[in-house]
Design a protein around this motif. Structure first.
Motif, PDB file in Angstrom:
ATOM      1  N   ASP A 125      28.440 -26.479 -26.965  1.00 29.48           N
ATOM      2  CA  ASP A 125      28.201 -26.897 -25.572  1.00 29.48           C
ATOM      3  C   ASP A 125      29.452 -26.650 -24.732  1.00 29.48           C
ATOM      4  O   ASP A 125      30.487 -27.301 -24.923  1.00 29.48           O
TER       5      ASP A 125
ATOM      6  N   ILE B 190      25.253 -33.311 -34.520  1.00 32.27           N
ATOM      7  CA  ILE B 190      25.894 -33.625 -33.246  1.00 32.27           C
ATOM      8  C   ILE B 190      27.182 -32.819 -33.092  1.00 32.27           C
ATOM      9  O   ILE B 190      27.485 -32.296 -32.017  1.00 32.27           O
TER      10      ILE B 190
ATOM     11  N   THR C 195      18.092 -34.755 -19.098  1.00 33.95           N
ATOM     12  CA  THR C 195      18.988 -34.659 -20.244  1.00 33.95           C
ATOM     13  C   THR C 195      20.338 -34.087 -19.860  1.00 33.95           C
ATOM     14  O   THR C 195      20.468 -33.356 -18.891  1.00 33.95           O
TER      15      THR C 195
ATOM     16  N   GLU D 138      30.016 -40.726 -26.316  1.00 35.94           N
ATOM     17  CA  GLU D 138      29.543 -39.355 -26.433  1.00 35.94           C
ATOM     18  C   GLU D 138      30.579 -38.557 -27.224  1.00 35.94           C
ATOM     19  O   GLU D 138      31.752 -38.930 -27.284  1.00 35.94           O
TER      20      GLU D 138
ATOM     21  N   SER E 292      21.839 -42.568 -19.499  1.00 34.47           N
ATOM     22  CA  SER E 292      21.540 -41.192 -19.917  1.00 34.47           C
ATOM     23  C   SER E 292      20.737 -40.413 -18.878  1.00 34.47           C
ATOM     24  O   SER E 292      20.552 -39.205 -19.020  1.00 34.47           O
TER      25      SER E 292
ATOM     26  N   TRP F 145      21.981 -33.145 -22.842  1.00 37.22           N
ATOM     27  CA  TRP F 145      22.132 -32.536 -24.165  1.00 37.22           C
ATOM     28  C   TRP F 145      21.467 -31.164 -24.168  1.00 37.22           C
ATOM     29  O   TRP F 145      20.364 -30.997 -23.660  1.00 37.22           O
TER      30      TRP F 145
ATOM     31  N   GLN G 203      25.485 -41.014 -26.353  1.00 38.73           N
ATOM     32  CA  GLN G 203      25.187 -41.104 -27.783  1.00 38.73           C
ATOM     33  C   GLN G 203      25.263 -42.564 -28.203  1.00 38.73           C
ATOM     34  O   GLN G 203      26.196 -43.280 -27.827  1.00 38.73           O
TER      35      GLN G 203
ATOM     36  N   ARG H 299      25.654 -37.516 -20.455  1.00 40.64           N
ATOM     37  CA  ARG H 299      25.411 -37.392 -21.896  1.00 40.64           C
ATOM     38  C   ARG H 299      25.781 -38.703 -22.569  1.00 40.64           C
ATOM     39  O   ARG H 299      26.888 -39.211 -22.411  1.00 40.64           O
TER      40      ARG H 299
END
Length: 317
Positions: free
Chosen positions: A311, A304, A42, A207, A258, A44, A264, A262
């Motif tokens: 982050d 999100i 990941t 993303e 992914s 995320w 989306q 990252r």
């Protein structure tokens, strides 16, 4: 799992107890979107490998007289396109209710971009969307062309739409979507001033990222015109089965990417298009496919955005 009829019966007893205004976004508030497998690779912070975000546009009822529709745009001046109006009515009579039951079937929560005048025309449906756990995001007061508006006029236009949502549903919108994504040069400054947390009128990345707006961070949660029913289906470019293939191809590539970065994925549905029987069947096929993959989570756009703010490795532009 509850169908819509059961939900409505229970909701009438609960009233507004389930409404949770989203004025303050906390990661702990969002616990419904569980991962298929939390041990996957990941980028995320919450452990997701790939995040999928679904949009459900609530526009029907807020359109202008003789708005664009599948019928020829040849109405003579002074007359109303009556069959065109029924096409929009389908969105709140059949489309959104059908989609709501399908989201429940798969246990996913979506972001509903709501036109203020549509919400005022169908307050019960707008309230139900929020009561069933979905995000209410602002989508203007009506279908006006906001990029031509002076600063204060546009500010009032955005505020009026958000206030209508708050009044009807109890949910304070923190996200914004302009009509056909066409914001103006003042829009982001206005959104920051009004306390919004993100906008989606951007196609530049797969993303989320942060911008500096009026000296403060502001989140961008990219939208899509590729996996979008109004462009592909209503635009008469694709059939429902082609839409399924398009979205699955997009998912497969983003899922592969992914592993190292990252990613989306966004998919967009409109009330009078994505809520048709064939498109809900197509959506069922898509969601069934996606949920077989490890590490995929479905998130509302306010979730999100909150992850982006927290982050430290998020892209900043």
């Amino acid at each position: 799992m509850k169908d819509r009829r059961t939900f409505l019966k229970q909701a009438s007893l609960v009233g507004l107890a389930g409404l949770l205004p989203a004025t303050t976004l906390l990661a702990s508030d969002f616990k419904t979107n569980t991962l298929v497998n939390e041990n996957s690779a990941t980028k995320w912070a919450d452990g997701s490998r790939l995040v999928v975000s679904l949009s459900m546009q609530f526009e029907a009822g807020g359109q202008p007289v003789n708005a664009e529709s599948p019928f020829p745009q040849n109405m003579q001046k002074g007359f109303t396109d009556l069959p065109g109006e029924t096409w929009y009515q389908y969105g709140y009579k059949e489309g959104i209710p059908r989609m709501l039951d399908n989201w429940d079937k798969f246990g996913v929560k979506v972001t509903s971009h709501m036109v203020g005048s549509a919400v005022l025309k169908n307050p019960g449906l707008a309230k139900e969307i929020v009561e069933r756990g979905h995000e209410a995001a602002a989508h203007g007061m009506d279908w006006a062309t906001q990029y031509t508006m002076p600063y204060e006029t546009e500010k009032q236009f955005i505020k009026d739409g958000a206030d209508a949502i708050k009044k009807v549903t109890g949910f304070q919108p923190v996200g914004y979507n302009a009509n056909w994504l066409r914001r103006g040069t003042n829009t982001l400054d206005i959104l920051q001033e009004l306390g919004f947390k993100y906008h989606i009128d951007d196609l530049s990345r797969d993303e989320p990222f942060l911008l500096k707006v009026k000296g403060k961070d502001f989140a961008v949660i990219p939208y899509t015109i590729r996996c979008n029913d109004i462009v592909l289906i209503e635009g008469k470019n694709f059939s429902a089965d082609q839409f399924v293939r398009q979205v699955i191809l997009e998912f497969d590539q983003l899922y592969k990417e992914s592993e190292k970065k990252r990613r989306q994925m966004s998919i967009s549905f409109h009330d009078r298009i994505g809520g048709t029987p064939q498109m809900v069947a197509a959506t069922t096929e898509i969601l069934s496919y996606i949920q077989k993959h490890k590490g995929v989570s479905f998130k509302r756009k306010d979730e999100i955005a909150q992850m982006a703010y927290e982050d430290k490795s998020i892209i900043r532009e």
